[in-house]
Structures are given as C-alpha cells and as structure tokens.
Enzyme design. Structure first.
Site, PDB file in Angstrom:
ATOM      1  N   SER A 220       0.852  -1.186   0.000  1.00  0.00           N
ATOM      2  CA  SER A 220       0.000   0.000   0.000  1.00  0.00           C
ATOM      3  C   SER A 220       0.887   1.236   0.000  1.00  0.00           C
ATOM      4  CB  SER A 220      -0.901   0.018   1.245  1.00  0.00           C
ATOM      5  OG  SER A 220      -1.793  -1.069   1.229  1.00  0.00           O
ATOM      6  N   GLY A 222      -0.307   4.574  -0.232  1.00  0.00           N
ATOM      7  CA  GLY A 222      -1.060   5.797   0.013  1.00  0.00           C
ATOM      8  C   GLY A 222      -1.600   6.387  -1.275  1.00  0.00           C
ATOM      9  N   ALA A 223      -1.350   7.672  -1.467  1.00  0.00           N
ATOM     10  CA  ALA A 223      -1.846   8.357  -2.658  1.00  0.00           C
ATOM     11  C   ALA A 223      -1.214   7.838  -3.934  1.00  0.00           C
ATOM     12  CB  ALA A 223      -1.596   9.855  -2.522  1.00  0.00           C
ATOM     13  N   GLY A 253      -6.343   0.904   4.586  1.00  0.00           N
ATOM     14  CA  GLY A 253      -5.518  -0.242   4.199  1.00  0.00           C
ATOM     15  C   GLY A 253      -6.172  -1.569   4.538  1.00  0.00           C
ATOM     16  N   ASP A 254      -6.917  -1.602   5.639  1.00  0.00           N
ATOM     17  CA  ASP A 254      -7.626  -2.829   6.023  1.00  0.00           C
ATOM     18  C   ASP A 254      -8.772  -3.115   5.053  1.00  0.00           C
ATOM     19  OD1 ASP A 254      -5.928  -2.670   8.257  1.00  0.00           O
ATOM     20  OD2 ASP A 254      -7.406  -1.466   9.339  1.00  0.00           O
TER      21      ASP A 254
END
Length: 318
Positions: A220, A222-223, A253-254
């Site tokens: 992950s 983020g942007a 993220g989950d």
C-alpha cells in the site's frame, strides 16, 4: 468464509476537528465509536461486502464487551477469548483535509495461558476458511514468533494466510511462507532496512520479501496506489480520489486487504478490488467500512507494467 485474527483489538474513537492546536480546547464537529484493530476492520469490510467472516479476538473488560456488541451489529461473527486485562481504546483526530492524528494505547499484556488459548482458538475455528487474515501489532506478552506459529498451523489446516504486520513479527513469519503480506511503504522500508523513493525501489523491496518467503506482496503506497508482486507477475494500480472528498484514512488499508481477499486474493482483478475498497474507505467518516454501493470502479486504473522511475509522493524511510 474469511477468518481474521487481531491479537490487539481496540475501540476506535474518532473526532472530526476544524484544526489541531496544541494546548487548546478543541470542539469536535463530529464523532463516532467503531470496533478497531486491523483484522477487526478487515472482517467489517468483508461483512459489508456481503461475505461471511469470523473475527477471533482476545477481549477484556467493558471495552471488550462493547467491541463484540458493535461487531455483531455489523454482521461479524465473533469468537472471543476472555482475558484478564482490558481491551484498549484508541483516539483519532481528523482535520477537514483528511490529516489524521492517531493515539494508540499499548493494550493489555497477555499471559502465556491466554497466548496459547488464542492460538488454539484460531486453529479450532479455521475449518472451512478460505483465508486467515492475521493482522496488526502483537500485544505485550506475545513473542515476535507468535505469527510464525499461527502461519504454520493455518497451513497445516489447508488455509491460505494473509499477513498484515510489521517489524520483527513480519520478518519472523516470512520463513513460514505466508501466501500474501501487505506492508505499507514505511513498513516495507523498515523490513529491508533502506529508504524507498521510487516505485522501482518498492518493487525491489517486495521481491526481497518474496525471496525471504512471502508468496506475494501487496504494498500500500497511500496516494501513490498499490503494487502487487506475485509469482505470476507484477501489477500496479491507482485510485482517483479528489482531495475534497477525503474524510479519513483510518482503516483504508484494512478495507483494501478485505477487497483483495474477497476478490480471490491474486491477480489484477483482486488488485482492482483492493484499490476500490481502499479509495471508498477514505471517503467515509472515522473507520467506517465501504459497502458495494460506495465503490467506484471507474476511478481505478491498473497496469501490468509499473513505471520504475515514478517518484513516491511520500518517500519511505526505515
């Protein structure tokens, strides 16, 4: 059915504030209380997507009882072990531009008996589970190898394992070959011990985790989107979320991991589902989890050819 394991769950209290000012009295414009913890959020998102899920949790005191009650109201089956300590409460302060300030309590210390009981309970509940998602930090009393033991037992029972943790617990579990690990950029940088500034460096770091035992890596960013590195290839994707639509990234993220798992847990279709769920979550208040009606597939872009020189908007350091 997707089984989740959260060794250190929490109640998440979220307050929306106009701005943060140290030492001032802040008046919230909105507030909510949600069940918290990475695996808890995965179960909530799986249930919101219309799939069966069971959350295995150590719970104690009034906060633990409330957490179980809130999860039941959201369609999540709860299998709890009673602990002598009290379930922690975390606080999140969210500003209008989506900036998040989070205060996480350490949580209770589990006794050796409680630790063994939690591990045995997961094993006893895993029959019929397609995936076991092992998520979050380990509470005091659990050694870094606890997740490694859980991965080994899950594989013995025929389940696939998704692992979302960091630090020594992540590194200790890799030799057990979890089927997918889901670090963010900072956790990935910490795992390989070097800064990550470009997508190519993220890819190299993910391949290093695979060489240490991870079946696949869902990173992950983020942007900057998400990068999926697996045996069948490398896939990269982004999600378009206007800045004025961002409300909170707590649990995003989950939600992404839940989207990945309910879509099969492999390949570009699962990556697109992860992106859609994560993007929908940041448009919701607190740690609310998205329903299918919240998803916007048109905002998702995926490619099999990542741009190795793409600079990360927020470089990650160990």
């Amino acid at each position: 059915m997707i089984l989740t394991v959260t060794p250190n769950p929490s109640l998440d209290r979220t307050y929306e504030v106009p701005s943060l000012a140290r030492g001032a009295v802040l008046r919230a414009t909105g507030d909510r209380v949600d069940p918290g913890g990475k695996g808890v959020n995965v179960s909530r998102a799986v249930a919101a997507a219309g799939h069966r899920t069971t959350a295995v949790l150590p719970l104690g005191g009034a906060p633990g009882a409330l957490l179980a009650e809130l999860l039941g109201a959201q369609g999540v089956d709860v299998t709890a072990i009673s602990i002598s300590g009290q379930t922690r409460s975390n606080i999140s302060l969210v500003e209008p531009d989506g900036t998040l300030t989070k205060i996480n309590a350490p949580g209770p210390e589990l006794t050796p008996t409680e630790s063994a009981l939690l591990l045995g309970t997961v094993h006893g509940c895993s029959g019929g589970a397609r995936w076991i998602a092992c998520c979050g930090s380990l509470p005091r009393g659990l050694e870094p190898r606890w997740y490694a033991d859980l991965v080994a037992r899950a594989h013995e029972g025929g389940a696939r394992v998704a692992l979302d943790t960091s630090g020594p617990a992540l590194l200790a579990a890799l030799p057990g070959r979890p089927d997918v690990v889901k670090p963010n950029a900072a956790e990935l940088a910490a795992a390989v011990g070097r800064p990550l500034s470009t997508l190519g460096e993220v890819l190299d770091a993910a391949q290093e985790l695979r060489s240490l035992g991870a079946g696949a890596v869902l990173a992950s960013l983020g942007a900057d989107g998400q990068l999926l590195v697996e045996e069948d290839g490398v896939h990269y994707g982004t999600a378009r979320v206007p800045a004025d639509r961002v409300r909170s990234n707590v649990g995003a993220g989950d939600a992404a991991l839940a989207g990945f798992l309910v879509a099969g847990g492999a390949g570009p279709t699962a990556l697109a589902s992860a992106l859609a769920h994560g993007a929908a979550a940041v448009r919701l208040p607190g740690s609310a989890m998205p329903t299918p009606a919240d998803l916007d597939p048109e905002a998702i872009r995926t490619t099999r050819d990542p741009l190795p020189d793409l600079l990360l908007s927020e470089p990650a350091t160990p």
